[in-house]
Write an enzyme that holds these catalytic residues in place. Structure first.
Site, PDB file in Angstrom:
ATOM      1  N   ARG A  86       0.826  -1.208   0.000  1.00  0.00           N
ATOM      2  CA  ARG A  86       0.000   0.000   0.000  1.00  0.00           C
ATOM      3  C   ARG A  86       0.863   1.262   0.000  1.00  0.00           C
ATOM      4  O   ARG A  86       0.523   2.264  -0.659  1.00  0.00           O
ATOM      5  CB  ARG A  86      -0.922  -0.011   1.218  1.00  0.00           C
ATOM      6  CG  ARG A  86      -1.941   1.118   1.249  1.00  0.00           C
ATOM      7  CD  ARG A  86      -3.076   0.792   2.205  1.00  0.00           C
ATOM      8  NE  ARG A  86      -4.017   1.880   2.305  1.00  0.00           N
ATOM      9  CZ  ARG A  86      -4.153   2.664   3.383  1.00  0.00           C
ATOM     10  NH1 ARG A  86      -3.413   2.443   4.444  1.00  0.00           N
ATOM     11  NH2 ARG A  86      -5.046   3.625   3.408  1.00  0.00           N
ATOM     12  N   HIS A  89       0.472   4.189  -2.735  1.00  0.00           N
ATOM     13  CA  HIS A  89       0.179   5.572  -2.349  1.00  0.00           C
ATOM     14  C   HIS A  89       1.323   6.514  -2.707  1.00  0.00           C
ATOM     15  O   HIS A  89       1.101   7.709  -2.901  1.00  0.00           O
ATOM     16  CB  HIS A  89      -0.123   5.650  -0.846  1.00  0.00           C
ATOM     17  CG  HIS A  89      -1.511   5.213  -0.505  1.00  0.00           C
ATOM     18  ND1 HIS A  89      -2.249   5.777   0.513  1.00  0.00           N
ATOM     19  CD2 HIS A  89      -2.312   4.271  -1.056  1.00  0.00           C
ATOM     20  CE1 HIS A  89      -3.441   5.192   0.574  1.00  0.00           C
ATOM     21  NE2 HIS A  89      -3.497   4.266  -0.363  1.00  0.00           N
ATOM     22  N   ASN A 114      -3.902   8.858   4.101  1.00  0.00           N
ATOM     23  CA  ASN A 114      -2.739   8.277   4.776  1.00  0.00           C
ATOM     24  C   ASN A 114      -2.746   8.413   6.290  1.00  0.00           C
ATOM     25  O   ASN A 114      -2.199   7.565   7.004  1.00  0.00           O
ATOM     26  CB  ASN A 114      -1.453   8.932   4.250  1.00  0.00           C
ATOM     27  CG  ASN A 114      -1.241   8.713   2.766  1.00  0.00           C
ATOM     28  OD1 ASN A 114      -1.662   7.703   2.207  1.00  0.00           O
ATOM     29  ND2 ASN A 114      -0.577   9.658   2.115  1.00  0.00           N
ATOM     30  N   HIS A 147      -6.111  -5.950  -2.732  1.00  0.00           N
ATOM     31  CA  HIS A 147      -6.918  -5.993  -1.515  1.00  0.00           C
ATOM     32  C   HIS A 147      -7.219  -7.422  -1.069  1.00  0.00           C
ATOM     33  O   HIS A 147      -7.979  -7.628  -0.132  1.00  0.00           O
ATOM     34  CB  HIS A 147      -8.228  -5.227  -1.717  1.00  0.00           C
ATOM     35  CG  HIS A 147      -8.070  -3.743  -1.656  1.00  0.00           C
ATOM     36  ND1 HIS A 147      -9.106  -2.862  -1.845  1.00  0.00           N
ATOM     37  CD2 HIS A 147      -6.977  -2.970  -1.416  1.00  0.00           C
ATOM     38  CE1 HIS A 147      -8.656  -1.616  -1.733  1.00  0.00           C
ATOM     39  NE2 HIS A 147      -7.374  -1.658  -1.474  1.00  0.00           N
TER      40      HIS A 147
END
Length: 318
Positions: free
Chosen positions: A62, A66, A94, A193
């Site tokens: 992740r 990001h 975040n 995910h």
């Protein structure tokens, strides 16, 4: 004579452009001579972190995602706030959510000891994301290397660029297209995910307000995630195997058991339904598409050549 000089100018300009493009290309062999130890060091660090806390693998993946979605894969997400800028760590997507910084710090320290000022934090993060997926049972891919690190970060850009769990399919497609990623990349990368957890505050609206969700599934989540409070309660994005990289995420979508609104949007009567069905029944196809998508994502606007710097400490500019 004028046409000759014009053609010569065009040729020189084209050559300069091609050289510039060549410099931007990343290579899996970038550190083969300058730091051949980097790959085993990163891999060892990732395995150690996941053995210590299984969730670490999803956190690192992740982090890379990001990072790349905010002005490219330049490790800007790793920077702490300074007097001159507010970084990305406190951006809405975040804040109190992204994690794994200490893992990257530990790996970077070991890499610096072996090869001082050679390997960027951005490259370490890209390698760590790949190694996390592989260790948890997912596909592998060749990570292009040669990124350099940014010297600034932007909370505003993070707020605007990272896709929110509340987005509908059209907004998700636009968000990914803005990064040069296709609808196929959107669906495949969402399959990340299949590992990891999400907070109550991220899926609350979906379990109370949406109709495209299995009723018993929603009710079981409501018993733990009330309409108010308990925001940081964690639930797995893939109920059955949250610590194993597989295709059950897509099978859950077919059963209307996507944890996030943005997850279930991928299978809600829209253009992506066919891909979800394909990946739910064909793990190999999902793995291939995911690996290809990760390579494309890792190539989003990298800093190369003399751009940026090689940070000694991933949290601060040199």
């Amino acid at each position: 004579m004028a046409s000759y000089y014009f053609l010569l100018f065009v040729l020189v300009a084209a050559t300069a452009l091609s050289e510039a493009e060549a410099k931007k290309k990343l290579s899996p062999d970038f550190y083969s001579k300058s730091c051949p130890e980097v790959l085993p060091i990163v891999k060892k660090g990732v395995i150690k972190a996941i053995k210590n806390e299984t969730r670490a693998g999803a956190s690192i993946l992740r982090l890379h995602f990001h990072d790349c979605f905010v002005n490219g894969c330049d490790a800007s997400i790793l920077l702490d706030d300074t007097s001159s800028f507010i970084g990305e760590k406190t951006a809405a997507p975040n804040n109190n959510s992204v994690r794994g910084f200490n893992v990257i710090d530990d790996i970077k320290a070991k890499v610096e000891k072996a090869c001082p000022r050679v390997v960027s934090c951005a490259d370490i993060l890209a390698l760590a994301a790949r190694d996390s997926v592989v260790y948890l049972g997912g596909p592998s891919w060749k990570v292009g290397l040669g990124r350099r690190d940014s010297t600034t970060a932007s909370r505003a850009d993070a707020n605007n660029s990272i896709p929110a769990p509340s987005l509908n399919l059209s907004a998700l497609e636009t968000n990914f297209a803005n990064q040069g990623l296709s609808v196929k990349d959107l669906v495949a990368l969402s399959g990340g995910h299949t590992i990891g957890l999400a907070r109550c505050v991220q899926f609350r609206a979906h379990i109370y307000n949406d109709s495209d969700i299995d009723a018993s599934f929603a009710k079981s989540l409501q018993s733990k995630c009330p309409r108010r409070g308990n925001d940081n309660l964690l639930k797995p994005l893939d109920l059955q195997t949250p610590n194993h990289f597989d295709n059950l995420y897509f099978k859950n979508l077919l059963d209307k058991k996507g944890l996030l609104h943005s997850d279930q949007e991928l299978f809600n009567g829209g253009s992506t339904d066919k891909l979800v069905k394909k990946y739910a029944t064909n793990t190999a196809a999902f793995f291939k598409a995911f690996a290809k998508g990760m390579v494309k994502m890792g190539n989003i606007n990298p800093l190369t050549g003399s751009q940026g710097q090689i940070r000694i400490n991933c949290r601060t500019v040199n």
